[in-house]
Design a protein around this motif. Structure first.
Motif, mmCIF file in Angstrom:
data_model
loop_
_atom_site.group_PDB
_atom_site.id
_atom_site.type_symbol
_atom_site.label_atom_id
_atom_site.label_comp_id
_atom_site.label_asym_id
_atom_site.label_seq_id
_atom_site.Cartn_x
_atom_site.Cartn_y
_atom_site.Cartn_z
ATOM 1 N N ALA A 523 4.321 -7.276 -16.792
ATOM 2 C CA ALA A 523 4.340 -6.626 -15.484
ATOM 3 C C ALA A 523 3.981 -5.152 -15.583
ATOM 4 C CB ALA A 523 5.710 -6.783 -14.849
ATOM 5 N N GLY A 524 4.356 -4.524 -16.712
ATOM 6 C CA GLY A 524 4.073 -3.110 -16.886
ATOM 7 C C GLY A 524 2.589 -2.799 -16.885
ATOM 8 N N TYR A 525 1.750 -3.804 -17.179
ATOM 9 C CA TYR A 525 0.314 -3.566 -17.268
ATOM 10 C C TYR A 525 -0.433 -3.876 -15.977
ATOM 11 C CZ TYR A 525 1.002 -3.076 -22.240
ATOM 12 O OH TYR A 525 1.418 -2.632 -23.452
ATOM 13 N N ASN A 526 0.135 -4.690 -15.109
ATOM 14 C CA ASN A 526 -0.592 -4.964 -13.869
ATOM 15 C C ASN A 526 0.241 -4.731 -12.599
ATOM 16 O OD1 ASN A 526 0.931 -7.377 -14.195
ATOM 17 N ND2 ASN A 526 -0.799 -8.314 -15.249
ATOM 18 N N ALA A 527 1.445 -5.293 -12.537
ATOM 19 C CA ALA A 527 2.233 -5.123 -11.316
ATOM 20 C C ALA A 527 2.658 -3.669 -11.133
ATOM 21 C CB ALA A 527 3.455 -6.032 -11.333
ATOM 22 N N ALA A 528 3.045 -3.010 -12.248
ATOM 23 C CA ALA A 528 3.529 -1.625 -12.138
ATOM 24 C C ALA A 528 2.448 -0.668 -11.625
ATOM 25 C CB ALA A 528 4.091 -1.154 -13.472
ATOM 26 N N PRO A 529 1.243 -0.669 -12.227
ATOM 27 C CA PRO A 529 0.229 0.246 -11.680
ATOM 28 C C PRO A 529 -0.145 -0.074 -10.232
ATOM 29 C CG PRO A 529 -0.676 -1.068 -13.485
ATOM 30 C CD PRO A 529 0.789 -1.301 -13.472
ATOM 31 N N THR A 530 -0.107 -1.355 -9.867
ATOM 32 C CA THR A 530 -0.406 -1.711 -8.476
ATOM 33 C C THR A 530 0.630 -1.092 -7.545
ATOM 34 O OG1 THR A 530 -1.251 -3.815 -9.276
ATOM 35 C CG2 THR A 530 -0.866 -3.635 -6.926
ATOM 36 N N ALA A 531 1.902 -1.227 -7.937
ATOM 37 C CA ALA A 531 2.962 -0.654 -7.106
ATOM 38 C C ALA A 531 2.826 0.860 -7.036
ATOM 39 C CB ALA A 531 4.326 -1.040 -7.661
ATOM 40 N N GLY A 532 2.440 1.473 -8.149
ATOM 41 C CA GLY A 532 2.249 2.918 -8.160
ATOM 42 C C GLY A 532 1.142 3.341 -7.211
ATOM 43 N N ALA A 533 0.036 2.580 -7.242
ATOM 44 C CA ALA A 533 -1.091 2.902 -6.364
ATOM 45 C C ALA A 533 -0.691 2.754 -4.899
ATOM 46 C CB ALA A 533 -2.271 1.989 -6.687
ATOM 47 N N ILE A 534 0.111 1.722 -4.614
ATOM 48 C CA ILE A 534 0.562 1.514 -3.236
ATOM 49 C C ILE A 534 1.465 2.665 -2.808
ATOM 50 C CG2 ILE A 534 2.007 0.049 -1.774
ATOM 51 C CD1 ILE A 534 0.968 -2.316 -3.535
ATOM 52 N N ALA A 535 2.413 3.025 -3.682
ATOM 53 C CA ALA A 535 3.348 4.102 -3.346
ATOM 54 C C ALA A 535 2.601 5.393 -3.068
ATOM 55 C CB ALA A 535 4.334 4.297 -4.487
ATOM 56 N N GLN A 536 1.571 5.646 -3.884
ATOM 57 C CA GLN A 536 0.797 6.863 -3.732
ATOM 58 C C GLN A 536 0.119 6.931 -2.371
ATOM 59 O OE1 GLN A 536 -2.094 7.146 -6.808
ATOM 60 N NE2 GLN A 536 -1.428 9.188 -7.383
ATOM 61 N N ARG A 537 -0.332 5.798 -1.892
ATOM 62 C CA ARG A 537 -1.046 5.823 -0.614
ATOM 63 C C ARG A 537 -0.116 5.767 0.585
ATOM 64 N NH1 ARG A 537 -6.178 2.064 -0.316
ATOM 65 N NH2 ARG A 537 -6.151 2.885 1.805
ATOM 66 N N ILE A 538 1.021 5.078 0.455
ATOM 67 C CA ILE A 538 1.866 4.963 1.647
ATOM 68 C C ILE A 538 2.820 6.135 1.796
ATOM 69 C CG2 ILE A 538 1.707 2.454 1.686
ATOM 70 C CD1 ILE A 538 4.537 2.298 0.719
ATOM 71 N N ALA A 539 3.071 6.871 0.698
ATOM 72 C CA ALA A 539 4.034 7.976 0.796
ATOM 73 C C ALA A 539 3.644 8.991 1.876
ATOM 74 C CB ALA A 539 4.196 8.646 -0.562
ATOM 75 N N PRO A 540 2.368 9.450 1.919
ATOM 76 C CA PRO A 540 2.023 10.405 2.981
ATOM 77 C C PRO A 540 2.171 9.807 4.381
ATOM 78 C CG PRO A 540 0.353 10.404 1.261
ATOM 79 C CD PRO A 540 1.250 9.241 1.000
ATOM 80 N N MET A 541 1.935 8.496 4.504
ATOM 81 C CA MET A 541 2.055 7.857 5.822
ATOM 82 C C MET A 541 3.499 7.809 6.280
ATOM 83 S SD MET A 541 -0.193 4.459 5.613
ATOM 84 C CE MET A 541 -1.850 4.445 5.005
ATOM 85 N N LEU A 542 4.407 7.670 5.325
ATOM 86 C CA LEU A 542 5.810 7.459 5.670
ATOM 87 C C LEU A 542 6.616 8.744 5.553
ATOM 88 C CD1 LEU A 542 6.301 4.050 3.853
ATOM 89 C CD2 LEU A 542 6.027 4.439 6.280
ATOM 90 N N ASP A 543 5.912 9.876 5.475
ATOM 91 C CA ASP A 543 6.582 11.176 5.406
ATOM 92 C C ASP A 543 7.475 11.306 4.188
ATOM 93 O OD1 ASP A 543 5.399 12.172 7.582
ATOM 94 O OD2 ASP A 543 6.995 11.652 8.988
ATOM 95 N N VAL A 544 7.049 10.706 3.097
ATOM 96 C CA VAL A 544 7.773 10.924 1.847
ATOM 97 C C VAL A 544 7.047 12.050 1.130
ATOM 98 C CG1 VAL A 544 8.455 9.930 -0.361
ATOM 99 C CG2 VAL A 544 8.522 8.537 1.700
ATOM 100 N N LEU A 545 7.648 13.221 1.109
ATOM 101 C CA LEU A 545 6.978 14.372 0.508
ATOM 102 C C LEU A 545 7.209 14.371 -0.990
ATOM 103 C CD1 LEU A 545 7.740 17.119 3.107
ATOM 104 C CD2 LEU A 545 5.545 16.088 2.592
ATOM 105 N N PRO A 546 6.277 14.934 -1.723
ATOM 106 C CA PRO A 546 6.488 15.002 -3.173
ATOM 107 C C PRO A 546 7.683 15.899 -3.480
ATOM 108 C CG PRO A 546 4.597 16.303 -2.519
ATOM 109 C CD PRO A 546 5.011 15.529 -1.320
ATOM 110 N N THR A 547 8.365 15.564 -4.543
ATOM 111 C CA THR A 547 9.510 16.375 -4.940
ATOM 112 C C THR A 547 8.987 17.542 -5.751
ATOM 113 O OG1 THR A 547 10.199 14.201 -5.559
ATOM 114 C CG2 THR A 547 11.886 15.886 -5.567
#
Lengths: 605, 110
Positions: A523-547
């Motif tokens: 999972a670390g090689y495929n599911a994890a980077p996918t989730a990271g890519a999703i988080a990166q794109r949805i964070a600005p939409m959901l008002d999650v500001l970088p720490t």
């Protein structure tokens, strides 16, 4: 006539025989004049109506518009963007008895609508015994006009209401389907008919009630797109994704690929396009260790730095091994961060079967879940819970749950311990009932910290995104086929965003991905980077500001605290931490574990 | 009697007019529903994203591009702070849109 004549006589007409005759004649003339005037009036009116047909009074019912009995409410996302709506459509029907030239009519219609079969139409029209045949359903106004303009006698255009889904594939499985009569058959559409029928009855096509979903179209689209990329890149058989608001259980996005276009109902018949988030059960693997560790920490079975043996474990006739085996005992923290099966199994053994069962039950992992988008099947777990079951369930094998049930249990682990129920409709206000508590808030905070460590220096480091506080857990599960474990895997990553103030849970599951390079199908090689890519794109939409605390990719803190500053306390290696032989896992080394030219540089850009 | 007839005819006429208005309203509302569905279809994220990537050369915003106020206030780096009155900048996106739309508009005018 007699009375008329006598009336003239009484009015002072001349008496006598002669006078009577004159009176009678006058009466006749008068009568004729009356009739002539009447005829003139009638013909005048007729000419008037012929000249101005619009003025002609008609019975009101003749021109009444067709009733809108089957109109449905609009479905919109949480920001009011339309997901499903009704438009006026026309059905084309024919009365073969009245069609004079059947072949000619069929040819004209087939030319207008290329998807119609001319031979079949012609056969229909030749059947003079029939009085009614459908030609085509669901015409838009332009097409209906064109069909009418063909001027074929015996063709009729019936106005009705049709359902359209302007967003196409996005959210198709959640919305479900309607049949040709515009009745809900599955998903939210079915729910509207069954549960909200009385509350949302439309009055006209323009003024219709709306049903507001908790989905966010933007997030939904990003999730579908990124999962689509992942599915293609890792050649997975299916890909699932879920974004859940951990505070109230609202589902912001839910995707199960392959999906379908709800505007083409026939696609949905394909069994492979079902909504796996709700309808399927999966053994999710190591993500279940979250529950094992949370149980141990919450019920004081073990502390964060307590050590457990992590050598291969024999239970009955099978061995539990780790992918990255170590000889030394590992701390609970390291067991979680480096995902040790044997360690998790030993923790579960220390907790005991009954406690494990009770804890998983308190998270709702044994029950089926009713959602607006459908009811999940009952999770599959052993009827008799032997120590061997307890050991495998500790790392997520031997128990299969629907992904949405897993996500809701996971949400209560990270949100401070409150039980939540996933919902696809916006919750109206707060019910003000004290939520059921699964674990203590302190345990929840600790679990989030551990999940953060998984991304910072553990199996999930490929999910790291610059500036975002992502915490998560990987899960690689071997797939059961025909009662045997195979080499096919189900890879999952569950992420919480942001860790410090948990708001959203992202679940990514790839079904049977293929390894990109040999031996790297975890999972670390495929599911994890996918989730990271999703988080990166949805964070600005959901008002999650970088720490502003720490920039992982650049490995430079925003705030220049010293190495002993409290901001970096989480990252500092604990004095109790044990290390494995794998150099990548052996301590704190941000530069090594997250290379600058990593996954995101190469991914689809 | 004539008055009654007249009344009846006038009533029918009004009824017909009302019916026509209702039908017109219906047509308009049908059109409105269709137009709304059409607008939604044309502004679906899939299409907007593709157009933004192709025509405007835009990428999805990365979290690192956003900076919370806290970081700006805490930072001593002068580049965060506004130096002087910001110079009037050209709107790059507007220019791109105009560039993309102008030829098509010119063609439509012709």
């Amino acid at each position: 006539m007699r009375t008329l004549a006598s009336a003239f006589q009484r009015l002072g007409g001349s008496p006598g025989q002669k006078g009577a005759a004159r009176n009678a004649r006058r009466a006749q003339v008068l009568l004729c004049l009356c009739f002539a005037a009447g005829f003139c009036a009638v013909s005048g009116r007729a000419i008037y109506y012929a000249a101005f047909p619009g003025e002609m009074p008609m019975l009101a019912s003749a021109g009444a518009p067709p009733a809108l009995a089957k109109s449905r409410p609009d479905i919109v996302d949480r920001n009011g963007r339309i997901l499903a709506t009704d438009i006026r459509v026309y059905w084309l029907a024919a009365n073969p008895k009245e069609i004079p030239h059947a072949d000619d009519a069929a040819e004209k219609l087939a030319a207008l609508f290329p998807d119609l079969n001319q031979a079949a139409l012609s056969r229909k029209f030749h059947d003079k015994a029939s009085r009614f045949e459908w030609v085509k359903r669901g015409l838009v106004p332009g097409q209906a006009k064109a069909a009418h303009a063909l001027g074929i006698p015996g063709l009729s255009v019936l106005a009705t209401v049709g359902r359209v889904y302007p967003q196409g594939n996005d959210a198709a499985q959640i919305l479900g389907l309607t049949n040709v009569d515009n009745e809900g058959m599955s998903g939210i559409e079915w729910y509207i008919d069954q549960k909200l029928a009385g509350q949302v009855a439309p009055a006209s096509l323009a003024k219709r009630p709306i049903v507001k979903l908790s989905l966010d179209l933007g997030v939904q689209h990003v999730l579908a797109e990124e999962l689509g990329h992942a599915m293609q890149r890792y050649q997975a058989a299916a890909a699932l994704g879920l974004v859940l608001d951990v505070r109230n259980g609202e589902v912001l996005a839910s995707v199960s690929l392959p999906d379908f276009d709800p505007n083409r109902r026939e696609q949905a018949m394909d069994e492979n396009r079902r909504n796996r988030i709700v309808t399927d059960v999966y053994e999710l693997g190591s993500v279940f260790k979250t529950f094992t560790i949370a149980m141990a920490l919450d019920q004081n079975v073990a502390g964060r730095y307590d050590r457990f043996d992590a050598s291969p474990l024999r239970i009955g006739h099978f061995m539990v091994r780790d992918a990255h085996a170590v000889r030394e005992p590992m701390s609970v923290e390291d067991i979680y961060v480096h995902s040790s099966n044997t360690g998790a199994a030993r923790i579960a053994a220390a907790a005991g079967v009954a406690r494990q069962q009770r804890f998983l039950e308190s998270l709702g992992l044994f029950e089926k879940l009713e959602t607006e988008a459908g009811t999940t099947p009952k999770p599959v777990f052993p009827a008799a819970w032997r120590p061997a079951n307890a050991a495998t369930i500790a790392y997520g094998h031997g128990i299969a749950v629907p992904p949405i049930v897993f996500a809701s249990a996971m949400a209560s682990i990270v949100n401070g311990g409150k039980r939540i129920k996933p919902a696809f409709l916006l919750s109206e206000g707060s019910a003000d009932v004290a939520p059921e508590r699964a674990i203590q808030p302190e345990t929840s905070a600790l679990m989030r910290e551990l999940m953060r460590l998984v991304v910072q220096r553990g199996t999930g480091h490929r999910a790291a995104a610059a500036g975002l506080d992502i915490g998560g857990k990987t899960g690689t599960a071997l797939k059961v086929k025909d009662g045997h474990y195979t080499h096919d895997v189900v890879n999952s990553f569950v992420a919480v965003l942001p860790v410090t103030d948990p708001k959203y849970l992202i679940l990514v599951t790839l079904d049977e991905p293929k390894a990109e390079t040999a031996d790297k199908n975890e999972a670390g090689y495929n599911a994890a980077p996918t989730a990271g890519a999703i988080a990166q794109r949805i964070a600005p939409m959901l008002d999650v500001l970088p720490t502003p605390r720490f920039d992982e990719t650049a490995a430079t803190p925003y705030e220049r605290g010293g190495s002993n500053s409290p901001q970096r306390a989480v990252l500092r290696k604990s004095p109790y931490e044990t290390s494995g032989p794998d150099p990548r896992y052996s301590g704190y080394s941000q530069r090594e574990s997250v290379p600058n030219s990593g996954y995101f540089g190469a991914y689809g850009r | 009697m004539l008055y009654t007839y007249d009344l009846k005819f006038k009533t029918r006429k009004l009824e017909t007019q009302a019916q026509a208005l209702v039908a017109e309203l219906q047509d308009e509302s049908d059109f409105l529903a269709l137009a709304r569905a059409d607008t939604t279809y044309l502004s679906r994220p899939e299409r907007i994203e593709e157009m933004a990537r192709r025509e405007l050369k835009l990428e999805p915003i990365a979290p690192a591009q956003l900076v919370p106020w806290k970081a700006i206030l805490a930072s001593e780096d002068p580049s965060w702070q506004p130096q002087t009155a910001p110079a009037p900048r050209k709107d790059g996106i507007a220019a791109l849109i105009e560039k993309a739309v102008a030829p098509a508009a010119a063609q439509a005018l012709r």
